[in-house]
Scaffold this active site. Structure first.
Site, PDB file in Angstrom:
ATOM      1  N   TYR A 107      38.983  50.589  13.061  1.00 28.78           N
ATOM      2  CA  TYR A 107      37.852  51.015  12.275  1.00 28.78           C
ATOM      3  C   TYR A 107      36.990  51.591  13.429  1.00 28.78           C
ATOM      4  O   TYR A 107      36.281  52.722  13.406  1.00 28.78           O
ATOM      5  CB  TYR A 107      37.138  49.973  11.357  1.00 28.78           C
ATOM      6  CG  TYR A 107      36.025  50.386  10.940  1.00 28.78           C
ATOM      7  CD1 TYR A 107      35.739  51.346   9.725  1.00 28.78           C
ATOM      8  CD2 TYR A 107      34.398  50.075  11.373  1.00 28.78           C
ATOM      9  CE1 TYR A 107      34.486  51.574   9.190  1.00 28.78           C
ATOM     10  CE2 TYR A 107      33.365  50.405  10.665  1.00 28.78           C
ATOM     11  CZ  TYR A 107      33.263  51.037   9.598  1.00 28.78           C
ATOM     12  OH  TYR A 107      32.031  51.510   9.243  1.00 28.78           O
ATOM     13  N   SER A 126      28.951  54.342  12.880  1.00 30.07           N
ATOM     14  CA  SER A 126      28.665  52.993  12.575  1.00 30.07           C
ATOM     15  C   SER A 126      28.146  52.379  13.948  1.00 30.07           C
ATOM     16  O   SER A 126      28.503  52.893  15.015  1.00 30.07           O
ATOM     17  CB  SER A 126      29.827  52.417  12.059  1.00 30.07           C
ATOM     18  OG  SER A 126      29.675  50.895  12.014  1.00 30.07           O
ATOM     19  N   VAL A 178      39.766  61.546  -0.259  1.00 29.72           N
ATOM     20  CA  VAL A 178      39.414  62.053   1.143  1.00 29.72           C
ATOM     21  C   VAL A 178      40.466  61.568   2.252  1.00 29.72           C
ATOM     22  O   VAL A 178      40.256  62.372   3.336  1.00 29.72           O
ATOM     23  CB  VAL A 178      38.286  61.556   1.927  1.00 29.72           C
ATOM     24  CG1 VAL A 178      36.923  61.857   0.849  1.00 29.72           C
ATOM     25  CG2 VAL A 178      38.064  60.006   1.948  1.00 29.72           C
ATOM     26  N   LYS A 201      35.236  55.224  14.314  1.00 24.32           N
ATOM     27  CA  LYS A 201      33.697  55.703  14.555  1.00 24.32           C
ATOM     28  C   LYS A 201      33.586  56.113  15.730  1.00 24.32           C
ATOM     29  O   LYS A 201      32.459  56.828  15.862  1.00 24.32           O
ATOM     30  CB  LYS A 201      33.239  54.254  14.011  1.00 24.32           C
ATOM     31  CG  LYS A 201      33.499  53.764  12.649  1.00 24.32           C
ATOM     32  CD  LYS A 201      32.997  54.992  11.583  1.00 24.32           C
ATOM     33  CE  LYS A 201      33.032  54.702  10.119  1.00 24.32           C
ATOM     34  NZ  LYS A 201      32.692  55.826   8.961  1.00 24.32           N
TER      35      LYS A 201
END
Length: 257
Positions: free
Chosen positions: A155, A142, A63, A159
């Protein structure tokens, strides 16, 4: 008859963890599912375990490569004749760290595996769904997209961006019969969590991660795979036609909104 009987779906990052749980739940509800993940060996093993015949297919997919993501979506439409549901689930980190210690390579990896893959898959899926005047896109955000935990800024940034992307795109395609939503799970103890532990957060191992996140949840425990998959099944179904542009938490009450 299952709630997704006759529907077709594609799931990225679907050979393990949350992605596999969602794929299994879709199959149980009658859908046909194309699962994308890196390892052909793991994919073949998973198909044998699922035992769903032609309703379950696998395509090896990286991906972080745009061409792989687009090929996966195209393959789902080609094999099944239409595309009703896209779950853009793949994501994670490799060697997360506080910003002062984060390398350019790690930042780019997190951008590609989380946000860019979601953009590529969303755009490709919408091409089919808008043309058929129906569809469900589920993007995996998330609990960290709703707060700024130190040590995993890359991260969390990705998100959070997914949440904003979903809200904007929902308005772009809302009159076409397509819904676009994000799921925001709290801690789910997957193999990825076990492997990465508390990297970047100063938490030594998976037990410390579980203890930390459980203490922040109203339920006092991690979220289960089934809890996330059940929400995905609902959002993918006809009953959720009025829900779009949302960042739906399944985090045991951790996030404040």
């Amino acid at each position: 008859m299952g709630s997704l009987q006759g529907k077709t779906a594609v799931v990225t990052g679907g050979s393990a963890g949350i992605g596999r749980s969602i794929a299994e739940a879709f199959l149980a509800e009658g859908a046909a599912v194309l699962i994308g993940s890196r390892s052909q060996v793991k994919g073949d093993k998973m198909l044998a375990e699922l035992g769903a015949g032609e309703r379950a297919r696998f395509l090896a997919t990286d991906v972080t490569r745009q061409e792989d993501v687009e090929r996966l979506v195209d393959a789902a439409h080609h094999w099944f004749g239409r595309l009703d549901i896209a779950v853009l689930n793949a994501g994670g980190v490799r060697q997360s760290a506080p910003i002062l210690e984060m390398t350019d390579d790690e930042w780019q990896f997190e951008l590609d595996v989380n946000l860019n893959h979601t953009f590529w898959g969303l755009r490709r899926s919408l091409g089919y769904m808008v043309a058929q005047s129906s569809g469900r896109v589920i993007c995996m955000s998330s609990v960290e997209g709703k707060r700024g935990r130190p040590g995993i800024a890359g991260y969390a940034t990705n998100k959070a961006a997914i949440i904003t992307l979903v809200k904007a795109v929902a308005h772009e395609v809302g009159k076409s019969g397509v819904t676009v939503n994000a799921l925001c799970p709290g801690l789910v103890v997957t193999d990825l969590v076990a492997d990465r532990g508390g990297a970047g957060q100063g938490l030594a191992g998976v037990d410390a991660v579980v203890e930390k996140y459980s203490s922040e949840a109203a339920t006092g425990r991690p979220v289960t795979l089934d809890e996330v998959a059940s929400l995905a099944v609902f959002i993918a179904g006809d009953a959720a036609s009025g829900i779009t542009g949302q960042a739906l938490s399944v985090d045991g009450g951790t996030a404040q909104y």
